[in-house]
Write a protein that holds these residues in place. Structure first.
Motif, PDB file in Angstrom:
ATOM      1  N   LYS A  34       0.833  -1.204   0.000  1.00 17.43           N
ATOM      2  CA  LYS A  34       0.000   0.000   0.000  1.00 17.43           C
ATOM      3  C   LYS A  34       0.870   1.258   0.000  1.00 17.43           C
ATOM      4  CE  LYS A  34      -4.084   1.761   2.264  1.00 17.43           C
ATOM      5  NZ  LYS A  34      -5.070   1.494   3.308  1.00 17.43           N
ATOM      6  N   ILE A  35       1.922   1.264   0.807  1.00 19.70           N
ATOM      7  CA  ILE A  35       2.846   2.398   0.852  1.00 19.70           C
ATOM      8  C   ILE A  35       3.544   2.556  -0.498  1.00 19.70           C
ATOM      9  CG2 ILE A  35       4.963   3.297   1.900  1.00 19.70           C
ATOM     10  CD1 ILE A  35       4.117   1.765   4.483  1.00 19.70           C
ATOM     11  N   VAL A  36       4.008   1.449  -1.061  1.00 21.20           N
ATOM     12  CA  VAL A  36       4.714   1.480  -2.347  1.00 21.20           C
ATOM     13  C   VAL A  36       3.789   2.015  -3.442  1.00 21.20           C
ATOM     14  CG1 VAL A  36       5.787   0.017  -4.114  1.00 21.20           C
ATOM     15  CG2 VAL A  36       6.373  -0.306  -1.705  1.00 21.20           C
ATOM     16  N   ARG A  37       2.537   1.608  -3.438  1.00 21.25           N
ATOM     17  CA  ARG A  37       1.576   2.118  -4.434  1.00 21.25           C
ATOM     18  C   ARG A  37       1.357   3.620  -4.271  1.00 21.25           C
ATOM     19  NH1 ARG A  37      -1.639  -2.358  -2.608  1.00 21.25           N
ATOM     20  NH2 ARG A  37      -0.958  -4.168  -3.796  1.00 21.25           N
ATOM     21  N   ARG A  38       1.314   4.082  -3.031  1.00 18.17           N
ATOM     22  CA  ARG A  38       1.148   5.525  -2.785  1.00 18.17           C
ATOM     23  C   ARG A  38       2.349   6.312  -3.310  1.00 18.17           C
ATOM     24  NH1 ARG A  38      -1.549   5.908   3.242  1.00 18.17           N
ATOM     25  NH2 ARG A  38      -3.588   5.121   2.617  1.00 18.17           N
ATOM     26  N   ALA A  39       3.492   5.656  -3.429  1.00 20.30           N
ATOM     27  CA  ALA A  39       4.686   6.298  -3.982  1.00 20.30           C
ATOM     28  C   ALA A  39       4.666   6.298  -5.511  1.00 20.30           C
ATOM     29  CB  ALA A  39       5.947   5.592  -3.479  1.00 20.30           C
ATOM     30  N   ASN A  96      15.368  -6.678  11.641  1.00 15.55           N
ATOM     31  CA  ASN A  96      14.255  -6.115  12.413  1.00 15.55           C
ATOM     32  C   ASN A  96      13.428  -5.147  11.563  1.00 15.55           C
ATOM     33  OD1 ASN A  96      14.956  -7.494  14.823  1.00 15.55           O
ATOM     34  ND2 ASN A  96      16.551  -5.976  15.179  1.00 15.55           N
ATOM     35  N   PRO A  97      12.910  -5.634  10.452  1.00  9.08           N
ATOM     36  CA  PRO A  97      12.233  -4.740   9.508  1.00  9.08           C
ATOM     37  C   PRO A  97      10.911  -4.199  10.024  1.00  9.08           C
ATOM     38  CG  PRO A  97      11.866  -7.014   8.879  1.00  9.08           C
ATOM     39  CD  PRO A  97      12.841  -7.033  10.029  1.00  9.08           C
ATOM     40  N   ASP A  98      10.587  -3.008   9.570  1.00 13.38           N
ATOM     41  CA  ASP A  98       9.230  -2.490   9.756  1.00 13.38           C
ATOM     42  C   ASP A  98       8.707  -2.117   8.372  1.00 13.38           C
ATOM     43  OD1 ASP A  98       9.441   0.443   9.162  1.00 13.38           O
ATOM     44  OD2 ASP A  98      10.760   0.435  10.890  1.00 13.38           O
ATOM     45  N   GLU A  99       7.417  -1.916   8.283  1.00 13.06           N
ATOM     46  CA  GLU A  99       6.768  -1.729   6.993  1.00 13.06           C
ATOM     47  C   GLU A  99       7.269  -0.501   6.249  1.00 13.06           C
ATOM     48  OE1 GLU A  99       5.183  -2.583   9.805  1.00 13.06           O
ATOM     49  OE2 GLU A  99       4.210  -4.477   9.297  1.00 13.06           O
ATOM     50  N   ARG A 100       7.456   0.604   6.946  1.00 13.56           N
ATOM     51  CA  ARG A 100       7.883   1.845   6.282  1.00 13.56           C
ATOM     52  C   ARG A 100       9.297   1.742   5.737  1.00 13.56           C
ATOM     53  NH1 ARG A 100       4.691   2.662  10.167  1.00 13.56           N
ATOM     54  NH2 ARG A 100       2.941   4.064  10.070  1.00 13.56           N
ATOM     55  N   HIS A 101      10.185   1.165   6.517  1.00  9.29           N
ATOM     56  CA  HIS A 101      11.578   1.032   6.081  1.00  9.29           C
ATOM     57  C   HIS A 101      11.662   0.113   4.863  1.00  9.29           C
ATOM     58  CE1 HIS A 101      16.022   0.689   7.604  1.00  9.29           C
ATOM     59  NE2 HIS A 101      15.956   1.038   6.338  1.00  9.29           N
ATOM     60  N   LEU A 102      10.978  -1.024   4.917  1.00  6.47           N
ATOM     61  CA  LEU A 102      10.997  -1.950   3.792  1.00  6.47           C
ATOM     62  C   LEU A 102      10.385  -1.302   2.554  1.00  6.47           C
ATOM     63  CD1 LEU A 102      11.725  -4.708   2.665  1.00  6.47           C
ATOM     64  CD2 LEU A 102       9.539  -5.571   3.545  1.00  6.47           C
ATOM     65  N   ALA A 103       9.272  -0.587   2.709  1.00  7.42           N
ATOM     66  CA  ALA A 103       8.642   0.087   1.569  1.00  7.42           C
ATOM     67  C   ALA A 103       9.578   1.121   0.958  1.00  7.42           C
ATOM     68  CB  ALA A 103       7.338   0.745   2.001  1.00  7.42           C
ATOM     69  N   ALA A 104      10.272   1.877   1.788  1.00  6.31           N
ATOM     70  CA  ALA A 104      11.210   2.883   1.276  1.00  6.31           C
ATOM     71  C   ALA A 104      12.348   2.227   0.497  1.00  6.31           C
ATOM     72  CB  ALA A 104      11.761   3.714   2.431  1.00  6.31           C
ATOM     73  N   LEU A 105      12.820   1.077   0.962  1.00  7.34           N
ATOM     74  CA  LEU A 105      13.872   0.366   0.237  1.00  7.34           C
ATOM     75  C   LEU A 105      13.366  -0.185  -1.098  1.00  7.34           C
ATOM     76  CD1 LEU A 105      15.552  -1.465   3.230  1.00  7.34           C
ATOM     77  CD2 LEU A 105      16.515   0.442   1.911  1.00  7.34           C
ATOM     78  N   THR A 125      22.419   5.440   2.271  1.00  2.45           N
ATOM     79  CA  THR A 125      22.834   6.469   3.226  1.00  2.45           C
ATOM     80  C   THR A 125      22.237   7.821   2.853  1.00  2.45           C
ATOM     81  OG1 THR A 125      24.888   5.306   3.705  1.00  2.45           O
ATOM     82  CG2 THR A 125      24.819   7.642   4.262  1.00  2.45           C
ATOM     83  N   ALA A 126      22.307   8.183   1.570  1.00  2.00           N
ATOM     84  CA  ALA A 126      21.785   9.464   1.109  1.00  2.00           C
ATOM     85  C   ALA A 126      20.288   9.590   1.358  1.00  2.00           C
ATOM     86  CB  ALA A 126      22.089   9.650  -0.382  1.00  2.00           C
ATOM     87  N   CYS A 127      19.591   8.468   1.350  1.00  2.00           N
ATOM     88  CA  CYS A 127      18.138   8.461   1.577  1.00  2.00           C
ATOM     89  C   CYS A 127      17.772   8.260   3.039  1.00  2.00           C
ATOM     90  CB  CYS A 127      17.490   7.365   0.723  1.00  2.00           C
ATOM     91  SG  CYS A 127      17.636   7.673  -1.039  1.00  2.00           S
ATOM     92  N   GLY A 128      18.772   8.110   3.908  1.00  2.00           N
ATOM     93  CA  GLY A 128      18.505   7.894   5.329  1.00  2.00           C
ATOM     94  C   GLY A 128      17.973   6.504   5.633  1.00  2.00           C
ATOM     95  N   LEU A 129      18.323   5.519   4.788  1.00  2.00           N
ATOM     96  CA  LEU A 129      17.763   4.166   4.924  1.00  2.00           C
ATOM     97  C   LEU A 129      18.790   3.103   5.288  1.00  2.00           C
ATOM     98  CD1 LEU A 129      15.470   4.313   1.774  1.00  2.00           C
ATOM     99  CD2 LEU A 129      14.796   4.597   4.171  1.00  2.00           C
ATOM    100  N   VAL A 130      19.983   3.505   5.665  1.00  2.00           N
ATOM    101  CA  VAL A 130      21.064   2.532   5.881  1.00  2.00           C
ATOM    102  C   VAL A 130      20.941   1.771   7.199  1.00  2.00           C
ATOM    103  CG1 VAL A 130      22.753   4.065   6.985  1.00  2.00           C
ATOM    104  CG2 VAL A 130      23.529   2.248   5.456  1.00  2.00           C
ATOM    105  N   ASP A 131      20.209   2.323   8.180  1.00  2.00           N
ATOM    106  CA  ASP A 131      20.064   1.650   9.476  1.00  2.00           C
ATOM    107  C   ASP A 131      19.480   0.250   9.301  1.00  2.00           C
ATOM    108  OD1 ASP A 131      21.018   3.913  10.717  1.00  2.00           O
ATOM    109  OD2 ASP A 131      19.052   4.583  11.425  1.00  2.00           O
ATOM    110  N   ASP A 132      20.065  -0.698  10.000  1.00  2.00           N
ATOM    111  CA  ASP A 132      19.629  -2.100  10.039  1.00  2.00           C
ATOM    112  C   ASP A 132      19.798  -2.867   8.744  1.00  2.00           C
ATOM    113  OD1 ASP A 132      18.934  -2.174  12.771  1.00  2.00           O
ATOM    114  OD2 ASP A 132      17.029  -1.186  12.337  1.00  2.00           O
TER     115      ASP A 132
END
Length: 136
Positions: A34-39, A96-105, A125-132
């Motif tokens: 759902k998040i990916v579709r909204r993007a 330790n994924p969550d829905e928002r982080h996975l969708a952003a990736l 890193t540039a997108c702020g998604l490197v954690d975990d």
């Protein structure tokens, strides 16, 4: 992983969002889709693929080809998810994924100039998604 928003609550709550903050709970791939579709991407969840898999693609290129695969990893000591090019045997792992982080990736992978290549550490890193993310 939760990022504070402008209102300081840590996350916005909507009626259709999962409410559990338990990181050991499995990722809700339908919510990720759902998040990916909204993007602005085309996305579907294949419930017949164990433990569940998500496919995504840009609408403006190769309309019939799913370019991104993502999903949960089963039978691991720590909850893991994966995301990578559909046509590749390689993927990035998210601890330790969550829905928002996975969708952003998924969106990051899909919007690459060549979505057939894995996104890089610098891009994440540039997108702020490197954690975990696990880098092998």
């Amino acid at each position: 992983m939760t990022h504070p928003n402008l209102f300081g609550t840590g996350r916005d709550q909507h009626d259709d969002e999962p409410t559990s903050s338990d990181t050991s709970a499995p990722v809700d791939l339908e919510f990720v889709a759902k998040i990916v579709r909204r993007a602005g991407l085309d996305c579907r969840v294949d419930p017949h693929h164990s433990p569940g898999a998500l496919r995504a693609r840009r609408l403006d290129r190769d309309g019939a080809v799913w370019t991104v695969s993502a999903g949960r990893c089963s039978d691991t000591a720590v909850p893991l998810a994966f995301v990578g090019p559909t046509a590749s045997s390689r993927a990035r792992l998210l601890r330790n994924p969550d829905e928002r982080h996975l969708a952003a990736l998924v969106v990051l992978q899909a919007l690459r100039e060549d979505p057939g290549e894995l996104f890089t550490h610098d891009e994440a890193t540039a997108c702020g998604l490197v954690d975990d993310l696990i880098w092998a």
